[in-house]
Design a protein around this motif. Structure first.
Motif, short mmCIF file in Angstrom:
data_model
loop_
_atom_site.label_atom_id
_atom_site.label_comp_id
_atom_site.label_asym_id
_atom_site.label_seq_id
_atom_site.Cartn_x
_atom_site.Cartn_y
_atom_site.Cartn_z
N ASN A 15 -3.06 19.98 46.36
CA ASN A 15 -1.87 20.61 46.92
C ASN A 15 -1.76 22.09 46.56
OD1 ASN A 15 -0.88 18.22 48.15
ND2 ASN A 15 -0.15 17.51 46.15
N SER A 16 -2.87 22.65 46.00
CA SER A 16 -2.92 24.07 45.63
C SER A 16 -1.88 24.45 44.58
CB SER A 16 -2.75 24.96 46.87
OG SER A 16 -3.73 24.67 47.83
N ALA A 17 -1.50 23.49 43.74
CA ALA A 17 -0.53 23.78 42.68
C ALA A 17 -1.20 24.40 41.46
CB ALA A 17 0.22 22.51 42.27
N VAL A 18 -2.49 24.12 41.26
CA VAL A 18 -3.25 24.71 40.16
C VAL A 18 -4.57 25.23 40.70
CG1 VAL A 18 -2.23 23.27 38.33
CG2 VAL A 18 -4.28 22.49 39.54
N ALA A 19 -5.14 26.19 39.98
CA ALA A 19 -6.39 26.81 40.42
C ALA A 19 -7.59 26.05 39.87
CB ALA A 19 -6.45 28.26 39.94
N VAL A 20 -8.69 26.10 40.61
CA VAL A 20 -9.96 25.51 40.14
C VAL A 20 -10.69 26.57 39.33
CG1 VAL A 20 -12.14 24.47 40.83
CG2 VAL A 20 -10.08 24.00 42.15
N THR A 21 -10.71 26.39 38.03
CA THR A 21 -11.36 27.35 37.13
C THR A 21 -12.51 26.69 36.41
OG1 THR A 21 -9.89 26.77 35.31
CG2 THR A 21 -9.16 28.54 36.77
N ARG A 22 -13.33 27.51 35.75
CA ARG A 22 -14.44 26.96 34.98
C ARG A 22 -13.96 25.99 33.89
NH1 ARG A 22 -19.35 25.88 35.75
NH2 ARG A 22 -19.74 27.96 36.60
N PRO A 23 -12.91 26.35 33.09
CA PRO A 23 -12.42 25.39 32.09
C PRO A 23 -11.95 24.08 32.70
CG PRO A 23 -11.60 27.60 31.62
CD PRO A 23 -12.24 27.67 32.96
N MET A 24 -11.32 24.17 33.89
CA MET A 24 -10.85 22.93 34.51
C MET A 24 -12.03 22.04 34.92
SD MET A 24 -8.64 22.27 37.96
CE MET A 24 -7.10 22.83 37.26
N ILE A 25 -13.06 22.65 35.50
CA ILE A 25 -14.24 21.88 35.88
C ILE A 25 -14.84 21.19 34.65
CG2 ILE A 25 -16.65 22.09 36.65
CD1 ILE A 25 -14.86 22.11 38.97
N ASP A 26 -14.95 21.93 33.54
CA ASP A 26 -15.49 21.35 32.31
C ASP A 26 -14.61 20.19 31.82
OD1 ASP A 26 -17.57 23.12 32.32
OD2 ASP A 26 -16.65 24.54 30.94
N THR A 27 -13.29 20.36 31.95
CA THR A 27 -12.37 19.29 31.56
C THR A 27 -12.55 18.05 32.43
OG1 THR A 27 -10.74 20.88 30.75
CG2 THR A 27 -9.94 18.67 31.25
N LEU A 28 -12.73 18.28 33.73
CA LEU A 28 -12.94 17.15 34.64
C LEU A 28 -14.24 16.42 34.31
CD1 LEU A 28 -11.80 18.73 38.02
CD2 LEU A 28 -10.75 16.77 36.88
N PHE A 29 -15.32 17.15 34.03
CA PHE A 29 -16.57 16.51 33.64
C PHE A 29 -16.40 15.70 32.36
CE2 PHE A 29 -19.09 19.55 36.36
CZ PHE A 29 -19.78 18.58 37.06
N ALA A 30 -15.72 16.29 31.38
CA ALA A 30 -15.49 15.57 30.12
C ALA A 30 -14.63 14.33 30.35
CB ALA A 30 -14.81 16.50 29.11
N GLY A 31 -13.63 14.46 31.24
CA GLY A 31 -12.78 13.32 31.54
C GLY A 31 -13.54 12.19 32.22
N VAL A 32 -14.46 12.54 33.10
CA VAL A 32 -15.28 11.52 33.78
C VAL A 32 -16.20 10.84 32.77
CG1 VAL A 32 -17.07 11.15 35.50
CG2 VAL A 32 -15.16 12.67 36.01
N ASP A 33 -16.77 11.60 31.83
CA ASP A 33 -17.60 11.00 30.79
C ASP A 33 -16.79 10.00 29.97
OD1 ASP A 33 -19.77 12.47 31.57
OD2 ASP A 33 -19.55 14.01 30.04
N ALA A 34 -15.56 10.40 29.60
CA ALA A 34 -14.69 9.49 28.84
C ALA A 34 -14.32 8.26 29.66
CB ALA A 34 -13.43 10.24 28.40
N LEU A 35 -14.13 8.46 30.96
CA LEU A 35 -13.80 7.34 31.85
C LEU A 35 -14.97 6.36 31.93
CD1 LEU A 35 -11.67 6.19 33.76
CD2 LEU A 35 -12.65 7.57 35.59
#
Length: 532
Positions: A75-95
């Motif tokens: 919904n374009s409420a937050v920006a896609v940044t490098r730290p966010m991408i890294d957080t998403l990858f880490a979250g998927v690993d934890a998942l």
């Protein structure tokens, strides 16, 4: 409700969704937009629902936090940044860890609160410093635009445990052996009615065999899909920039063969990243683009599949290989250059490595050794083409299936050997004018070409024949290499059931397996790669 009985199904479907999440994340990192985010959201939402239904709290709660973050991105409420991408990858690993723990026996509910907090924090950051194209809303159809045609009805599919297919394949294999024995008995009796019944049964068995083998064939992407994430993480650890591509995703292999190929391909990719591909600074000095190219390819070649890993790195440096090989006594000290066949033999030795130091990625000399051993055990061959400063291509040539293949039966004294027809070009009787000598070595003249002469009896430890110019010749081919294999006599062709076996430690790797012939006697299967 007892959910334990559904744990395996949940694990299987979760792995598919996790693979989809990783692929979409990689696409988003490369600059993907709303389509990648939509794929991510759907897969995470599916995992959340499945986890909740199964009572796997950690899976459901972490999926919910990831879903919330992705909804803000969508919904374009937050920006896609490098730290966010890294957080998403880490979250998927934890998942993924949470899924594995939840489906283990006994089931474990991992504490994912720390990871959930990091995901929440990433979702609370203001929009700034975007590093990809911002996500745009999906295009709306024009009023006069025609509605899309309805999709064709999907084919119904069911999930079957691969062990059931393995058991079914083994049963078909035993039926093939039984059929051959019955056929030989029927030929001895020479009863027309029995011969006709055997032929009819053989046709039915052939259809059954084809259907079972087809049901075991799966596209290579089912194993290849995890490699983009591995390459991405390894490249970042090494500080290298890599454009990784996969070609031939839809090429099919036997399921059991594909399961065996995951580890060798992983070793080749990591080896290319660590040893072959240079750092961006070194590539610039050499006049190359900062970003290296790494390609994983699968393609059909007659009755085999070729899996190749190609990079445009520094190539295998013979100035490092030669001194190390001489020090270990693998080659003569006067050798100044290795051909590709010699190079493969040396770098495939257990413990051989040219790395200056041991890292968590490589340096212990086990990577190429594992690849060579696994490929040989599968009845395949390994080929290496390298150019100093330009790159390396490592190819694994494999049979389509491990289970049943057609072979030429050849006899040496009292023993019968099976030579897979995949490697057989032609056969003919040996005559004295055909036997010549070139550079001090025996060769066979076939039309206008000369081929190395190999007596199978010598390879199996029997004395040389009294008359070298007698026997039958099998012209065998492997990749671009050919040789003339000489045996005592032929016994025809036959479909054989391949039985894998572990060779005696320290023995010659001349055979890739064994089989049972129609008369009940065993026969060893000749490994063509050991001859050439």
């Amino acid at each position: 409700m007892d959910t334990g009985r559904y744990a395996k199904l949940f694990l299987s479907e979760s792995k598919e969704n996790l693979a989809e999440i990783n692929a979409a994340l990689l696409e988003l990192e490369r600059g993907g937009s709303d389509a990648a985010v939509a794929r991510l959201f759907r897969a995470v939402h599916t995992l959340k629902g499945m986890g909740g239904a199964m009572g796997y709290t950690s899976v459901a709660e972490l999926s919910h936090e990831l879903e919330t973050l992705l909804d803000k991105v969508r919904n374009s409420a937050v920006a896609v940044t490098r730290p966010m991408i890294d957080t998403l990858f880490a979250g998927v690993d934890a998942l993924e860890q949470a899924v594995e723990a939840a489906t283990a026996s006994p089931s474990v509910n991992l504490d994912v609160s720390v990871m959930m907090a990091k995901v929440r924090e990433a979702g609370s950051e203001e929009r700034s410093q975007t590093f990809v194209q911002e996500v745009s809303p999906p295009p709306q159809p024009k009023p006069d635009q025609e509605a899309p045609a309805p999709a064709p009805k999907a084919t119904r599919q069911i999930r079957i445990d691969s062990k059931r297919l393995d058991t079914l394949m083994n049963v078909v294999g035993e039926l093939v052996i039984a059929r051959d024995r019955i056929q030989k008995a029927a030929e001895r009796i020479a009863d027309p009615e029995m011969l006709d019944a055997v032929r009819h049964a053989s046709q039915i068995l052939g259809n059954l065999q084809n259907e079972v083998m087809t049901s075991r064939m799966v596209p290579v992407w089912q194993v290849f899909e995890r490699f983009p994430r591995v390459v991405r993480d390894t490249a970042r650890t090494l500080g290298k920039e890599v454009d990784f591509r996969i070609e031939g995703r839809d090429i099919e292999l036997d399921r059991s063969m594909l399961d065996e190929m995951g580890e060798p391909v992983l070793h080749l990719l990591r080896n290319a990243l660590d040893h072959g591909i240079e750092t961006p600074a070194d590539r610039e000095k050499a006049g190359k683009p900062r970003t290296a190219t790494l390609i994983l390819t699968a393609e059909r070649d007659r009755a085999t599949v070729l899996i190749r890993v190609t990079d445009d790195g520094r190539g295998i440096d013979q100035t490092k290989v030669l001194p190390r090989a001489k020090k270990l006594g693998l080659i003569d000290k006067t050798t100044t250059k290795l051909n590709e066949q010699e190079l493969v033999a040396i770098i495939s030795r257990p413990g051989f490595s040219t790395a200056d130091k041991v890292t968590e990625i490589s340096g212990r000399g086990v990577g190429f050794d594992i690849v060579a051993s696994r490929v040989r055990a599968l009845g395949g061959s390994l080929e290496v083409h390298t150019d100093a400063g330009l790159g390396t291509a490592v190819s694994m040539r494999l049979p389509l299936t491990l289970a049943i293949t057609r072979a030429l039966l050849a006899k040496v004294e009292r023993e019968t050997y099976a030579i897979p027809l995949t490697h057989v070009l032609e056969t003919f009787s040996l005559s004295k004018p055909m036997l010549l000598e070139s550079k001090g070595k025996p060769v066979i003249a076939i039309r206008d070409d000369l081929f190395p002469a190999i007596w199978l009896r010598e390879r199996v430890g029997l004395p040389a024949p009294d008359n070298p110019a007698s026997g039958q010749v099998v012209l065998v081919e492997l990749a671009e290499r050919k040789a003339a294999l000489i045996v005592d006599q032929f016994e025809g062709q036959q479909e054989i059931v391949v039985k894998q076996f572990d060779g005696v430690s320290g023995s010659k790797t001349l055979f890739s397996g064994a089989t049972i012939l129609g008369d009940g006697s065993p026969a060893l299967i000749v490994d063509a790669s050991s001859l050439l």
